[in-house]
Design an enzyme around this catalytic site. Structure first.
Site, PDB file in Angstrom:
ATOM      1  CG  HIS A 258      22.606  37.478  18.236  1.00 26.88           C
ATOM      2  ND1 HIS A 258      21.263  37.306  17.966  1.00 26.88           N
ATOM      3  CD2 HIS A 258      22.726  37.431  19.583  1.00 26.88           C
ATOM      4  CE1 HIS A 258      20.610  37.142  19.099  1.00 26.88           C
ATOM      5  NE2 HIS A 258      21.471  37.219  20.099  1.00 26.88           N
ATOM      6  CB  CYS A 259      26.238  41.555  19.432  1.00 27.59           C
ATOM      7  SG  CYS A 259      26.545  39.938  20.187  1.00 27.59           S
ATOM      8  CB  ILE A 260      26.312  45.697  16.467  1.00 27.37           C
ATOM      9  CG1 ILE A 260      27.688  45.357  17.052  1.00 27.37           C
ATOM     10  CG2 ILE A 260      26.217  47.200  16.253  1.00 27.37           C
ATOM     11  CD1 ILE A 260      28.842  45.752  16.162  1.00 27.37           C
ATOM     12  CB  ILE A 262      19.922  42.391  18.766  1.00 23.43           C
ATOM     13  CG1 ILE A 262      19.366  41.902  17.418  1.00 23.43           C
ATOM     14  CG2 ILE A 262      19.066  41.874  19.924  1.00 23.43           C
ATOM     15  CD1 ILE A 262      19.389  40.411  17.229  1.00 23.43           C
ATOM     16  CG  ASP A 263      23.483  43.099  22.521  1.00 18.64           C
ATOM     17  OD1 ASP A 263      22.593  42.271  22.220  1.00 18.64           O
ATOM     18  OD2 ASP A 263      24.617  42.748  22.894  1.00 18.64           O
TER      19      ASP A 263
END
Length: 382
Positions: A258-260, A262-263
């Protein structure tokens, strides 16, 4: 007397927090929109590979609710929101948070503290909550607003325990910051205060963007070293002997989780609002997307004379030992192979019995692998 805590969203962030708070003997209320998750929790069936069914047996089930029972939020002193913030057409999608907030709004009362833990763009906490809360409360006097980004590392049970990871805390005012500190200092071993909510929001994005651009760098080196016939792993091992100024990153078939993926896009989106193009960040994202296509082409080009093109992918999670396949490059490669004529593809993953593809199409994992089973395939992709 310990405070009562409500957690909105019992996914990869909310559920570990619920379990931790139960272990610390807090009275915890859990809420989720998914009836399937609620039923699983009440039956002590874990849907998170980091949480065991044994741990779920210790969780009190009387206070686990669907969002239809959000009125129970009035009993909570602290409300912690742990909801997903995906991308929608390369823009941050705050709709899950906004919908949950609007649903609970009329049940909020004075002297509660609302804490957001989701990854959001800098300024989002105030954008989402401040105006509406101010119609009903005096923020910092009879209602408190705070932000603390989650730092869970899935699949890492034997490394730093969740409660040992330094927790960033921030608040709309000094009193808001004091409220979140009073709770989190009893839960987490190390607390770091940021001067503003926006600093904490940006820090979370920066942490993962740091990983993204370095993964982009090592993936580009991988592509070049492959063309040159040089082993990338040997290059990393050699460079890692330097005791300063170098942090090793491992290449892969793309970005997942979910993080790399999207952020960095959150930062790029904010940059455009301030008339600034984040060229370096955008390039890292572009390379990490490109490497998935590059990997796919390498697979297809490998031994093109094979007549019976039957493929097996081993592992569809975005990292080892978890049951999370959000944004997984393995799934993208499966989609690409399955589109090709005369190509058949299966997958095996003991943590993920089923994956969803486009148009609600589903694919089930084969039950096991053995020498006999592997011999049925012309290509096995790990």
């Amino acid at each position: 007397m310990k405070k009562k805590i409500g957690i909105i969203g019992l996914g990869f962030v909310g559920l570990p927090l619920l379990v931790l708070l139960n272990k610390l003997k807090y009275e915890v209320y859990g809420f989720d929109i998914s009836k399937e998750k609620i039923e699983s929790l009440k039956k002590n069936i874990s849907y998170n590979s980091d949480i065991t069914s044994k741990e779920l047996k210790q969780v009190k089930k009387n206070n686990i609710y669907s969002m239809n029972s959000i009125s129970e939020i009035k009993n909570c002193d602290y409300i912690i929101i742990c909801l997903p913030t995906p991308l929608n057409k390369n823009q941050p999608d705050m709709s899950h948070i906004i919908k949950a907030f609007n649903t609970m709004y009329k049940f909020l009362r004075k002297n509660q503290t609302l804490i957001l833990e989701s990854s959001v763009y800098p300024g989002a906490t105030k954008d989402i909550f401040l105006k509406k809360l101010s119609k009903k409360f005096s923020i910092g006097k009879d209602f408190y607003l705070a932000y603390s980004p989650e730092r869970i590392d899935p699949g890492q049970k034997n490394l730093t325990p969740y409660k040992d990871i330094t927790k960033l805390v921030s608040g709309y005012s000094v009193k808001c910051q004091k409220k979140i500190f009073e709770l989190y200092k009893k839960i987490f071993k190390k607390i770091y205060h940021t001067k503003t909510i926006e600093i904490a929001e940006f820090a979370k994005l920066f942490e993962n963007t740091y990983r993204s651009v370095n993964i982009g760098l090592v993936n580009e080196i991988k592509i070049l070293s492959n063309k040159m016939g040089i082993d990338m792993n040997e290059i990393i091992s050699a460079a890692s002997t330097k005791p300063f100024g170098f942090t090793p990153f491992k290449p892969g078939p793309g970005m997942g989780g979910h993080c790399i993926p999207i952020d960095p896009v959150f930062i790029s989106w904010v940059g455009k609002k301030f008339n600034y193009r984040t060229k370096f960040i955008d390039l890292g994202t572009k390379i990490n997307k490109y490497v998935t296509d590059w990997t796919f082409r390498k697979i297809i080009q490998y031994n093109p004379k094979i007549i019976k093109k039957k493929f097996l992918v081993i592992g569809v999670a975005y990292k080892k030992n978890i049951n999370d396949y959000r944004e997984s490059p393995s799934v993208e490669i499966i989609k690409k192979i399955s589109k090709r004529k005369n190509f058949k593809i299966d997958y095996f993953d003991p943590y993920i019995p089923e994956i969803k593809l486009k148009n609600n199409k589903k694919m089930k994992s084969i039950k096991n692998i053995s020498k006999k089973i592997l011999q049925k395939y012309s290509c096995v992709i790990i």
